[in-house]
Design a protein around this motif. Structure first.
Motif, PDB file in Angstrom:
ATOM      1  N   GLN A 143      -2.218  87.985  29.706  1.00  0.00           N
ATOM      2  CA  GLN A 143      -0.987  88.680  29.336  1.00  0.00           C
ATOM      3  C   GLN A 143      -0.945  89.093  27.869  1.00  0.00           C
ATOM      4  OE1 GLN A 143       2.697  86.644  30.897  1.00  0.00           O
ATOM      5  NE2 GLN A 143       1.248  84.974  31.239  1.00  0.00           N
ATOM      6  N   ILE A 144      -1.850  88.562  27.065  1.00  0.00           N
ATOM      7  CA  ILE A 144      -1.714  88.647  25.613  1.00  0.00           C
ATOM      8  C   ILE A 144      -2.021  90.044  25.082  1.00  0.00           C
ATOM      9  CG2 ILE A 144      -2.567  87.739  23.422  1.00  0.00           C
ATOM     10  CD1 ILE A 144      -0.816  85.831  25.210  1.00  0.00           C
ATOM     11  N   ARG A 145      -1.162  90.497  24.155  1.00  0.00           N
ATOM     12  CA  ARG A 145      -1.326  91.793  23.494  1.00  0.00           C
ATOM     13  C   ARG A 145      -1.302  91.664  21.968  1.00  0.00           C
ATOM     14  NH1 ARG A 145      -2.652  92.060  27.806  1.00  0.00           N
ATOM     15  NH2 ARG A 145      -2.043  93.464  29.509  1.00  0.00           N
ATOM     16  N   LEU A 146      -1.044  90.463  21.472  1.00  0.00           N
ATOM     17  CA  LEU A 146      -1.004  90.230  20.027  1.00  0.00           C
ATOM     18  C   LEU A 146      -1.362  88.773  19.759  1.00  0.00           C
ATOM     19  CD1 LEU A 146      -0.166  91.062  17.072  1.00  0.00           C
ATOM     20  CD2 LEU A 146       2.138  90.269  17.670  1.00  0.00           C
ATOM     21  N   VAL A 147      -2.225  88.544  18.777  1.00  0.00           N
ATOM     22  CA  VAL A 147      -2.622  87.196  18.378  1.00  0.00           C
ATOM     23  C   VAL A 147      -2.002  86.882  17.024  1.00  0.00           C
ATOM     24  CG1 VAL A 147      -4.562  85.721  17.709  1.00  0.00           C
ATOM     25  CG2 VAL A 147      -4.780  87.265  19.677  1.00  0.00           C
ATOM     26  N   ALA A 148      -1.244  85.793  16.956  1.00  0.00           N
ATOM     27  CA  ALA A 148      -0.619  85.354  15.708  1.00  0.00           C
ATOM     28  C   ALA A 148      -1.154  83.967  15.380  1.00  0.00           C
ATOM     29  CB  ALA A 148       0.901  85.323  15.850  1.00  0.00           C
ATOM     30  N   LEU A 184      -2.597  88.949  13.569  1.00  0.00           N
ATOM     31  CA  LEU A 184      -1.890  88.735  12.315  1.00  0.00           C
ATOM     32  C   LEU A 184      -1.997  87.260  11.947  1.00  0.00           C
ATOM     33  CD1 LEU A 184       1.143  87.215  12.685  1.00  0.00           C
ATOM     34  CD2 LEU A 184       1.675  89.412  13.721  1.00  0.00           C
ATOM     35  N   ILE A 185      -1.961  87.003  10.654  1.00  0.00           N
ATOM     36  CA  ILE A 185      -2.012  85.636  10.131  1.00  0.00           C
ATOM     37  C   ILE A 185      -0.611  85.205   9.760  1.00  0.00           C
ATOM     38  CG2 ILE A 185      -2.786  84.222   8.193  1.00  0.00           C
ATOM     39  CD1 ILE A 185      -5.375  85.837   8.198  1.00  0.00           C
ATOM     40  N   THR A 186      -0.255  83.984  10.131  1.00  0.00           N
ATOM     41  CA  THR A 186       1.004  83.400   9.684  1.00  0.00           C
ATOM     42  C   THR A 186       0.688  82.050   9.065  1.00  0.00           C
ATOM     43  OG1 THR A 186       3.215  82.667  10.348  1.00  0.00           O
ATOM     44  CG2 THR A 186       1.491  82.608  12.048  1.00  0.00           C
ATOM     45  N   THR A 187       0.840  81.972   7.758  1.00  0.00           N
ATOM     46  CA  THR A 187       0.335  80.840   6.994  1.00  0.00           C
ATOM     47  C   THR A 187       1.392  80.300   6.039  1.00  0.00           C
ATOM     48  OG1 THR A 187      -1.373  80.171   5.385  1.00  0.00           O
ATOM     49  CG2 THR A 187      -0.644  82.448   5.290  1.00  0.00           C
TER      50      THR A 187
END
Length: 261
Positions: free
Chosen positions: A20-25, A57-60
């Motif tokens: 189902q995935i369309r975006l990796v965070a 995208l990176i979330t840090t």
């Protein structure tokens, strides 16, 4: 609770979720890094995702100044810094703030840091703190879970949020966390995506909000998340077998297999 009780990624349920995935965070330290460094495998995996049309995208929790520079070098679409405080895109190198920041914000953060130092005078400000805009950080080394809980409670009593990672502790605005920041970024940058189409990845307590199934139902912890399970109210939906960057590589391979059955 142990990592063995978490859902393994290599299952039919895991495959269905990844399809189902369309975006990796993804978190960065302890998730993309291996022994505190980026390696060749990471860059290969990120480039493969980019080529396939899967945005990353990176979330840090890292500082605005640090993330501003990092975004220039990695094949990712944007990066959220300071645990959801702000973000940068490739097209706009000026920060987009996700929380309102008063003119005296840094002074107020310092006041709260000094409250913590009254009980723990050994606390050392992190070296990247001068490059921060929304939070205040200090080294996590040597702090017990009991001490971290006391700091959490004290910050909340004084109107601040608190979290920590494998790297450092963060004093921050109460509503500021990775999930709330990511939610705003999705609304602004990926408005056509539903949250079940976003894969959130992390390894430590400052990723906990991204493990909340009510916010992001498809989450993955790399195996080293097992060190923190007792301290987390929300656990990832799935877990990799390998730790750190090797776990991320394992995840990307499973994601490609699900995308191309």
């Amino acid at each position: 609770m142990t990592a063995k009780r978490l859902q393994a990624l290599a299952t039919e349920q895991g495959r269905q979720a990844l399809a189902q995935i369309r975006l990796v965070a993804t978190d960065m330290d302890g998730t993309l890094t291996q022994a505190e460094e980026f390696n060749d495998s990471l860059l290969v995996m990120l480039e493969k995702l980019q080529t396939s049309g899967m945005p990353v995208l990176i979330t840090t929790g890292r500082s605005a100044g640090w993330v501003h520079g990092l975004l220039h070098y990695l094949p990712v679409v944007l990066a959220i810094a300071e645990n959801g405080g702000l973000y940068f895109t490739k097209a706009n190198r000026y920060p987009t703030f996700l929380q309102p920041i008063a003119d005296d914000h840094r002074q107020l953060l310092l006041q709260q840091f000094n409250r913590l130092r009254q009980k723990y005078p050994q606390l050392k400000e992190s070296s990247d703190n001068p490059f921060r805009l929304t939070d205040w950080t200090f080294d996590v080394t040597g702090l017990s879970l009991e001490s971290l809980q006391w700091m959490t409670d004290n910050c909340h009593e004084n109107g601040w949020g608190f979290t920590y990672s494998t790297v450092q502790c963060h004093i921050k605005p109460l509503p500021q966390d990775k999930a709330s920041g990511l939610t705003q970024v999705i609304a602004q940058q990926f408005p056509d995506l539903a949250h079940h189409q976003v894969l959130t990845i992390g390894d430590s307590p400052n990723d906990e909000s991204m493990f909340d199934p009510a916010q992001f139902p498809n989450s993955v912890g790399v195996a080293n998340v097992s060190h923190y399970l007792d301290a987390l109210a929300h656990h990832p939906t799935f877990v990799t077998q390998a730790e750190e960057g090797q776990g991320f590589s394992e995840l990307v391979k499973a994601l490609f297999a699900a995308m191309n059955p």
